[in-house]
Design an enzyme around this catalytic site. Structure first.
Site, mmCIF file in Angstrom:
data_model
loop_
_atom_site.group_PDB
_atom_site.id
_atom_site.type_symbol
_atom_site.label_atom_id
_atom_site.label_comp_id
_atom_site.label_asym_id
_atom_site.label_seq_id
_atom_site.Cartn_x
_atom_site.Cartn_y
_atom_site.Cartn_z
ATOM 1 N N THR A 81 8.943 24.793 -19.106
ATOM 2 C CA THR A 81 8.488 23.727 -18.226
ATOM 3 C C THR A 81 8.460 24.182 -16.772
ATOM 4 O OG1 THR A 81 9.090 21.541 -17.345
ATOM 5 C CG2 THR A 81 10.873 22.900 -18.149
ATOM 6 N N ASP A 82 7.622 23.538 -15.964
ATOM 7 C CA ASP A 82 7.622 23.844 -14.532
ATOM 8 C C ASP A 82 8.852 23.279 -13.829
ATOM 9 O OD1 ASP A 82 6.958 21.132 -14.606
ATOM 10 O OD2 ASP A 82 5.132 21.320 -13.413
ATOM 11 N N GLU A 83 9.617 22.425 -14.509
ATOM 12 C CA GLU A 83 10.791 21.827 -13.873
ATOM 13 C C GLU A 83 11.879 22.854 -13.562
ATOM 14 O OE1 GLU A 83 12.139 18.009 -15.239
ATOM 15 O OE2 GLU A 83 10.265 17.661 -16.296
ATOM 16 N N TYR A 110 18.432 18.824 -17.985
ATOM 17 C CA TYR A 110 17.303 19.281 -18.789
ATOM 18 C C TYR A 110 16.712 20.565 -18.229
ATOM 19 C CZ TYR A 110 12.425 19.803 -20.118
ATOM 20 O OH TYR A 110 11.226 20.331 -20.516
ATOM 21 N N LYS A 154 16.610 24.475 -19.758
ATOM 22 C CA LYS A 154 15.382 25.221 -20.012
ATOM 23 C C LYS A 154 15.348 26.513 -19.196
ATOM 24 C CE LYS A 154 12.343 24.425 -22.248
ATOM 25 N NZ LYS A 154 12.063 24.818 -23.675
#
Length: 348
Positions: free
Chosen positions: A130-132, A157, A161
């Site tokens: 994810t870009d998060e 989260y 990741k």
């Protein structure tokens, strides 16, 4: 090619399963069938001779060893993950166990299989992220995430990741496991589990309930139609350079408030209510640690692999709304699952 897809009964994973089979690939769908999974997502391909389902947990080494030995995949696409930020705030343990420990166990199972097969050069382990993991961006439209952006996760989260990304890179550098990685922007589209923003807004609107927006709604996301994402993932798997990561974006930045207003306008047209749906918009207490903006620079995947999104956010949202209108039995069956329809992520 035979692909082992983890999390293939989830939202993004099922889109990859459907597209992979449409492209003629064999698919082994490995899914633990936790709360966000739904086998109805892959019902359209379940009878295909190219499709096999294995209910298993990526934290179970014996199950993974059996599945690798039985199916002998040419590639792994790792999508199985806990993914809802609000749930990670309330219960971070599940995210550590699945996203970090599960990825480690899967990497070891894949490495053991790859070694037993004689280290085939064609094998690939594709880790989907994810870009998060990159944190939060300023409002400046010229500033975007690239593959070289330093990691700065801000939620349980995104931290889990980020850790899994690091593990995959380490297994490549230390053990030579042939990997590719990708980090995507916010997905939306058919079969989206009804706890994320787009389905929450659509289903609340249809029920005449308030449309909750965190804070002032100014948080910006880059929106990627899930079927475009699935196409990009298969492109990365088959064309990506070993050890390389690719940022996948929709090139569709919108604030949360803009997105919700667009959804309301589409609903006004497709399913008119007694009053404009935008009148149901309600601002609620912001999410703890809510990142201000995500935006992806997709230059690498465009220039190296020739991929770019095909669906604008307006067209994608229209398709999505129509899909929910046409598939009420699917989402009705999920509304009794734990946490659906509740405000989560307020325990910080």
């Amino acid at each position: 090619m035979k692909i082992l897809i983890t999390g293939g009964a989830g939202f993004i994973g099922s889109a990859v399963v459907r597209q992979a089979i449409a492209a003629g690939h064999g698919v082994v769908n490995l899914d633990a069938l936790t709360y966000a999974a739904c086998l109805e997502n892959v019902a359209s391909v379940a009878d295909s001779p190219l499709y096999h389902f294995e209910q298993a947990d990526i934290r179970d080494p014996a199950a993974l060893a059996r599945i690798f030995a039985a199916h002998r995949p040419d590639a792994v696409m790792h999508l199985a993950a806990e993914s809802h930020v609000d749930r990670s705030i309330d219960g971070p343990g599940a995210f550590i166990e699945t996203n970090i420990t599960g990825t480690y166990i899967l990497l070891e199972a894949a490495r053991a299989y790859w070694l037993a097969e004689g280290r085939p050069e064609s094998f690939r382990f594709h880790h989907i992220s994810t870009d998060e993991v990159f944190g939060s961006l300023p409002a400046d439209p010229d500033v975007q995430f690239t593959e070289d952006t330093a990691y700065d996760p801000r939620s349980p989260y995104s931290a889990s990741k980020a850790a899994s990304d690091h593990l995959v890179r380490a297994w490549h550098e230390t053990y030579g496991l042939p990997v590719v990685l990708s980090n995507c922007s916010n997905n939306y589209g058919p079969y989206h589990f009804p706890e994320k923003l787009v389905p929450v807004i659509v289903l609340n609107a249809l029920a005449g309930k308030p449309l909750p927006i965190y804070g002032n709604g100014a948080n910006v996301r880059d929106w990627l139609y899930v079927e475009d994402h699935a196409d990009a993932l298969l492109t990365v798997l088959t064309k990506g350079a070993l050890g390389r990561s690719y940022n996948i974006g929709g090139e569709n930045e919108r604030s949360n408030l803009e997105l919700v207003r667009t959804l309301c306008a589409i609903l006004d047209e497709l399913r008119p209510g007694p009053r404009p749906y935008a009148e149901l918009i309600t601002h609620v207490t912001d999410r703890p640690g809510h990142d201000a903006r995500y935006a992806i620079d997709p230059s690498r995947i465009r220039e190296e692999l020739g991929w770019r999104p095909s669906v604008t956010v307006e067209e994608g949202l229209r398709r999505t709304v129509q899909w929910y209108l046409d598939n009420e039995p699917w989402w009705r069956a999920l509304q009794d699952r734990a946490g659906v329809g509740e405000r989560l992520g307020v325990s910080a």
